[in-house]
Design a protein around this motif. Sequence first.
Motif, PDB file in Angstrom:
ATOM      1  N   ARG A  10       0.830  -1.205   0.000  1.00  0.00           N
ATOM      2  CA  ARG A  10       0.000   0.000   0.000  1.00  0.00           C
ATOM      3  C   ARG A  10       0.865   1.256   0.000  1.00  0.00           C
ATOM      4  O   ARG A  10       0.577   2.227  -0.699  1.00  0.00           O
ATOM      5  N   THR A  11       1.952   1.223   0.773  1.00  0.00           N
ATOM      6  CA  THR A  11       2.850   2.382   0.822  1.00  0.00           C
ATOM      7  C   THR A  11       3.521   2.608  -0.527  1.00  0.00           C
ATOM      8  O   THR A  11       3.653   3.749  -0.989  1.00  0.00           O
ATOM      9  N   VAL A  12       3.928   1.511  -1.176  1.00  0.00           N
ATOM     10  CA  VAL A  12       4.529   1.637  -2.518  1.00  0.00           C
ATOM     11  C   VAL A  12       3.529   2.302  -3.468  1.00  0.00           C
ATOM     12  O   VAL A  12       3.876   3.214  -4.224  1.00  0.00           O
ATOM     13  N   SER A  13       2.286   1.845  -3.422  1.00  0.00           N
ATOM     14  CA  SER A  13       1.256   2.402  -4.298  1.00  0.00           C
ATOM     15  C   SER A  13       1.050   3.884  -4.033  1.00  0.00           C
ATOM     16  O   SER A  13       0.919   4.682  -4.963  1.00  0.00           O
ATOM     17  N   ARG A  14       1.046   4.275  -2.767  1.00  0.00           N
ATOM     18  CA  ARG A  14       0.841   5.683  -2.422  1.00  0.00           C
ATOM     19  C   ARG A  14       1.992   6.551  -2.903  1.00  0.00           C
ATOM     20  O   ARG A  14       1.785   7.668  -3.386  1.00  0.00           O
ATOM     21  N   VAL A  15       3.213   6.029  -2.820  1.00  0.00           N
ATOM     22  CA  VAL A  15       4.369   6.788  -3.313  1.00  0.00           C
ATOM     23  C   VAL A  15       4.303   6.946  -4.830  1.00  0.00           C
ATOM     24  O   VAL A  15       4.511   8.035  -5.377  1.00  0.00           O
ATOM     25  N   LEU A  16       4.008   5.841  -5.535  1.00  0.00           N
ATOM     26  CA  LEU A  16       3.979   5.892  -6.999  1.00  0.00           C
ATOM     27  C   LEU A  16       2.852   6.777  -7.517  1.00  0.00           C
ATOM     28  O   LEU A  16       2.951   7.330  -8.623  1.00  0.00           O
ATOM     29  N   VAL A  30      11.472   4.081  -1.226  1.00  0.00           N
ATOM     30  CA  VAL A  30      10.684   3.447  -2.280  1.00  0.00           C
ATOM     31  C   VAL A  30      11.216   3.827  -3.659  1.00  0.00           C
ATOM     32  O   VAL A  30      11.365   2.969  -4.540  1.00  0.00           O
ATOM     33  N   LEU A  31      11.529   5.099  -3.858  1.00  0.00           N
ATOM     34  CA  LEU A  31      12.022   5.549  -5.159  1.00  0.00           C
ATOM     35  C   LEU A  31      13.377   4.931  -5.498  1.00  0.00           C
ATOM     36  O   LEU A  31      13.662   4.627  -6.665  1.00  0.00           O
ATOM     37  N   GLN A  32      14.206   4.723  -4.483  1.00  0.00           N
ATOM     38  CA  GLN A  32      15.492   4.048  -4.721  1.00  0.00           C
ATOM     39  C   GLN A  32      15.271   2.594  -5.135  1.00  0.00           C
ATOM     40  O   GLN A  32      15.965   2.070  -6.018  1.00  0.00           O
ATOM     41  N   ALA A  33      14.285   1.949  -4.524  1.00  0.00           N
ATOM     42  CA  ALA A  33      13.960   0.574  -4.906  1.00  0.00           C
ATOM     43  C   ALA A  33      13.423   0.520  -6.332  1.00  0.00           C
ATOM     44  O   ALA A  33      13.736  -0.393  -7.105  1.00  0.00           O
TER      45      ALA A  33
END
Length: 326
Positions: A10-16, A30-33
Amino acid sequence: MAREAQVSARTVSRVLNDEPRISAPTRERVLQAVARLGYRRNAMARNMRVGARDSAVGLVIPDLANPFFSVVAAAVERTLRTRGLYVVIASSEEDPARERAVVTDMLGRQVAALVVVPSGDDHAYLRLERRRGLPVVFLDRPPNRLAADAFVSANTDGAHQAVTHLLAHGHRRIGFIGDRPTTLYTRRERFRGYRSALAQAGIAVDPALVDRGHHENDAAEATVRLLSAVDPPTAVFAANNLACMGAMMALARARRRDVALVGFDDFTLADVFDPGITVVAQDPHGLGTAAAERVFARLDGDRGRARTTVLATRLIVRGSGEISAS
């Protein structure tokens, strides 16, 4: 992705999706990943999932190789890019069935808008999409059986001016080489201008001086046929850019410098021949830009009535159209 960044999916989705209330360290992790894994968003899959429109605009043109439509497409793309929209382009190959197939495919991809140079004569299949608010803009030729925005050139006026110009140089037998099929909007309107200019001079249309040739080779063959007639033309009006190139090729091969030529639509190198090619110039950049700007207006909420806008043409005198009748 979530495992790599040590966060929840969910956190990945919110960042993207650039949602707020994500801490700077978490966003950076997240952006580095994303960068390490080479991740690319599948916008189409997302749109299908949430029922959203894509940031793409579908553009359908008849011929990718035609310089006129290349300039139109470039202008559409350049203008849309200023608002973060991109273009998905396809060719109808002047085939109504193919036009409908590629439009249907684009609708399935949830494009944000459509810009179409129509080849078919029935666009009622887009009525439902129009009612749903999808911006649909037609270019170069208006739609049939559909109320939609359109941007076209002053085809009849431009052709009338071209033929009047030839008449002013003493020509009375003026050949016409136009599109195939003869029902095509631009061909029909330009023939109307040809006919009206002759009528104004008291000259009836001679069917023996009218031929078809959409591409260079067709038009070259048509020019040869016209010049081989018992009473051949002393001038030729070529009703599109490719037809003009074909007529020019035929005249050069026959070493005929006594036949005047005026083309509809300018093209690269028209000014370097001897003599230069006199043309009625359209504004393909203006057509493409105006169509894209109308897309913006519709996306921004303009619900006004559909309207057709006519862009002016201009005669460019270079020499080939100024050869006097012998």
